[in-house]
Design an enzyme around this catalytic site. Structure first.
Site, short mmCIF file in Angstrom:
data_model
loop_
_atom_site.label_atom_id
_atom_site.label_comp_id
_atom_site.label_asym_id
_atom_site.label_seq_id
_atom_site.Cartn_x
_atom_site.Cartn_y
_atom_site.Cartn_z
N GLY A 18 -24.20 15.52 -26.30
CA GLY A 18 -24.77 16.86 -26.51
C GLY A 18 -25.86 16.86 -27.57
O GLY A 18 -26.27 15.81 -28.07
N ASN A 40 -17.65 14.99 -21.05
CA ASN A 40 -17.48 15.31 -19.62
C ASN A 40 -18.82 15.66 -18.96
O ASN A 40 -18.85 15.99 -17.79
CB ASN A 40 -16.45 16.43 -19.42
CG ASN A 40 -16.92 17.77 -19.98
OD1 ASN A 40 -18.01 17.86 -20.55
ND2 ASN A 40 -16.10 18.79 -19.84
N SER A 42 -20.55 18.25 -19.09
CA SER A 42 -20.66 19.62 -18.57
C SER A 42 -21.92 20.30 -19.11
O SER A 42 -22.44 21.21 -18.51
CB SER A 42 -19.42 20.44 -18.94
OG SER A 42 -19.25 20.48 -20.34
N LYS A 92 -20.30 26.48 -26.50
CA LYS A 92 -20.86 27.06 -27.73
C LYS A 92 -21.63 28.37 -27.56
O LYS A 92 -22.28 28.82 -28.49
CB LYS A 92 -21.77 26.04 -28.39
CG LYS A 92 -22.94 25.64 -27.50
CD LYS A 92 -24.01 24.89 -28.25
CE LYS A 92 -25.14 24.49 -27.34
NZ LYS A 92 -26.23 23.80 -27.97
N SER A 132 -18.38 26.16 -37.57
CA SER A 132 -19.59 26.98 -37.53
C SER A 132 -19.53 28.06 -38.61
O SER A 132 -18.43 28.53 -38.96
CB SER A 132 -19.65 27.63 -36.14
OG SER A 132 -20.55 28.69 -36.12
N TYR A 157 -15.70 32.84 -29.00
CA TYR A 157 -16.19 31.54 -29.49
C TYR A 157 -15.81 31.36 -30.97
O TYR A 157 -15.26 30.33 -31.36
CB TYR A 157 -17.71 31.43 -29.29
CG TYR A 157 -18.31 30.27 -30.04
CD1 TYR A 157 -18.10 28.96 -29.58
CD2 TYR A 157 -19.04 30.45 -31.22
CE1 TYR A 157 -18.62 27.87 -30.29
CE2 TYR A 157 -19.55 29.38 -31.92
CZ TYR A 157 -19.35 28.09 -31.46
OH TYR A 157 -19.84 27.01 -32.16
N LYS A 161 -13.12 28.66 -32.92
CA LYS A 161 -13.40 27.77 -34.07
C LYS A 161 -12.41 28.02 -35.20
O LYS A 161 -11.96 27.09 -35.87
CB LYS A 161 -14.84 27.99 -34.57
CG LYS A 161 -15.90 27.46 -33.63
CD LYS A 161 -15.93 25.93 -33.59
CE LYS A 161 -16.80 25.40 -32.49
NZ LYS A 161 -16.68 23.97 -32.27
N LEU A 207 -32.59 31.54 -30.73
CA LEU A 207 -33.99 31.87 -31.04
C LEU A 207 -34.95 30.69 -30.79
O LEU A 207 -35.98 30.87 -30.10
CB LEU A 207 -34.08 32.32 -32.51
CG LEU A 207 -35.47 32.71 -32.98
CD1 LEU A 207 -35.99 33.94 -32.23
CD2 LEU A 207 -35.47 32.98 -34.49
N ARG A 302 -29.19 43.15 -31.20
CA ARG A 302 -28.24 42.48 -30.30
C ARG A 302 -26.84 42.74 -30.85
O ARG A 302 -26.60 42.55 -32.04
CB ARG A 302 -28.54 40.98 -30.27
CG ARG A 302 -27.67 40.18 -29.33
CD ARG A 302 -28.18 38.74 -29.18
NE ARG A 302 -28.04 37.94 -30.38
CZ ARG A 302 -28.34 36.64 -30.45
NH1 ARG A 302 -28.82 36.01 -29.40
NH2 ARG A 302 -28.19 35.99 -31.58
#
Ligand code: NAD
Ligand code: WQD
Length: 354
Positions: A18, A40, A42, A92, A132, A157, A161, A207, A302
């Protein structure tokens, strides 16, 4: 000719194909570790592994495995017997987690539980975990340091974490595991070779990739989410950190985990620059250092966005002997170079706003 070392310390990197994992693998290989990637695929592809080899000129092994498969995960750990695991593998996207909470608990939390089980089974006790800044929830005072309380998670999410941090904590308290938990702020940018970088599938939530794709005319315009926050220019403030600086912090963390003489079982570090930057400042800096104008408009806030979030990284600076070296300019120029090189995308994305 590929470099190869004998008698190197072995590190298992979950999610190593990743975005952050691939940059970290390069730093690990450059430092002389032997690395096995478990992924994996994904949200990545095997072409990343080829590019890691190209950049590092070093052998790297990978194995396709889903952490939700306990039997496979156990057998990989038992066979490879790493000194430590760096655990990146997770989903994520905040927005996706709100739509599919179960998916996030199944992947991120069950994946974590299986990994801890497989580590216990094979006698591997050292782990570095990708957490995070989102675990802090709403805060009133900035910068945030590691002693701040972890407030109500704002989405599944973030919750996943927080849960993973607690699971690791218990394995350290009751099962002699040793862990370093790293709370990343906003990682952006790409490797200077432009061979690896962030490649979100579909419309990016974040962003930086939205800016580069707008600059590339893949999207007609960027919407700045809110310009009525109580910040100097009305837009949200974040702590953007270059992914290469972030990757280097993992090598320092490994050294701390494996070689620190004093006894510790678990330690938590913020990884950020300590500098808050607004959305408008990011856009202006991108325009200034690339010479490309960004077509943007102001839109509503948002949902769930915090007005301000930036780190106090003093603990990592001191105990890990790490600090960020790359400025916003380097983050944005490298992201732009990566975008230009990595422009092959499905037709449907290109036409999304047309
Ligand atoms: P990424 O999606 O690019 O990388 C994650 C990798 O894990 C992918 O290669 C994916 O294929 C793999 N993966 C996912 N689920 C898996 C599973 N069940 N089994 C095996 N492999 C699996 O994400 P990233 O940006 O590199 O993030 C890495 C870690 O850092 C994640 O844990 C993420 O939550 C955390 N993090 C990321 C950010 C960010 O902004 N990118 C910020 C803070 C924390
Ligand atoms: C940054 C700023 C937006 C897109 C997320 C996760 C967090 C962590 C890092 C994983 C915000 C604004 C964005 C756009 C905009 N990830 N923005 N227009 O939300 O700070 O953090 O990534 O752990 O958990 O929540 O990052 O890049 O989405 O947004 O105006 O099209 O840019 O409102 O102020 P965020 P981001």
């Amino acid at each position: 000719m590929l470099k190869s070392y004998k008698n190197k310390k072995k590190i298992l990197v979950t999610g190593g194909a990743g975005y952050i994992g691939s940059h970290t693998c390069i730093e690990l290989l450059n430092t002389g570790y032997d690395v096995l990637i478990l992924d994996n695929f994904s949200n990545s592809s095997t072409s990343v592994i080829k590019n890691i080899k190209k950049i590092s000129k070093t052998r790297i092994n990978y194995i396709q495995c889903d952490l939700r498969d306990l039997a496979d995960t156990k057998s990989i750990l038992k066979k490879y017997k790493p000194e430590a695991v760096i655990h990146f593998a997770a989903l994520k996207s905040v927005i996706e987690s709100v739509r599919k909470p179960y998916h996030y608990f199944s992947n991120n939390v069950s994946g974590m539980i299986n990994l801890l089980g497989a580590m216990e089974y094979s006698g591997v006790k050292n782990i570095i975990f990708s957490s995070s800044c989102t675990v802090y929830g709403k805060q009133n005072n900035f910068p945030v340091d590691e002693k701040c309380s972890l407030n109500q998670a704002q989405n599944p999410y973030a919750h996943s974490k927080q849960i993973c941090e607690k699971l690791i904590q218990d394995m350290c308290n009751y099962n002699d595991f040793k862990a370093v938990i790293l709370r990343y702020f906003n990682p952006i940018g790409a490797h200077s070779s432009a061979l690896i970088g962030e490649n979100p599938i579909g419309i990016p939530d974040n962003l930086a990739p939205f800016i580069t794709r707008t600059a590339h005319k893949i999207y007609k315009e960027l919407t700045v989410f809110g310009n009525d926050y109580k910040t100097p220019d009305g837009t949200c403030i974040r702590d953007y950190i270059h992914v290469v600086d972030l990757a280097k912090a993992h090598v320092k963390s490994l050294d701390y985990l494996l070689n620190k003489q004093e006894k510790f079982t678990i330690d938590v570090f913020n990884l950020g620059t300590g500098k808050g930057v607004s959305v408008l400042e990011v856009i202006r800096e991108f325009e200034r250092c690339t010479g490309v104008k960004i077509n943007y408009k102001f839109g509503p806030r948002r949902k769930g966005d915090l007005p301000v979030m930036y780190a106090n990284p003093a603990k990592a600076n001191k105990l890990l002997n790490w600090k960020t070296e790359l400025a916003l300019k380097e983050m944005l120029v490298s992201a732009w170079k990566w975008e230009l090189r990595n422009c092959k995308r499905e037709f449907s994305f290109r036409n999304y706003y047309e």
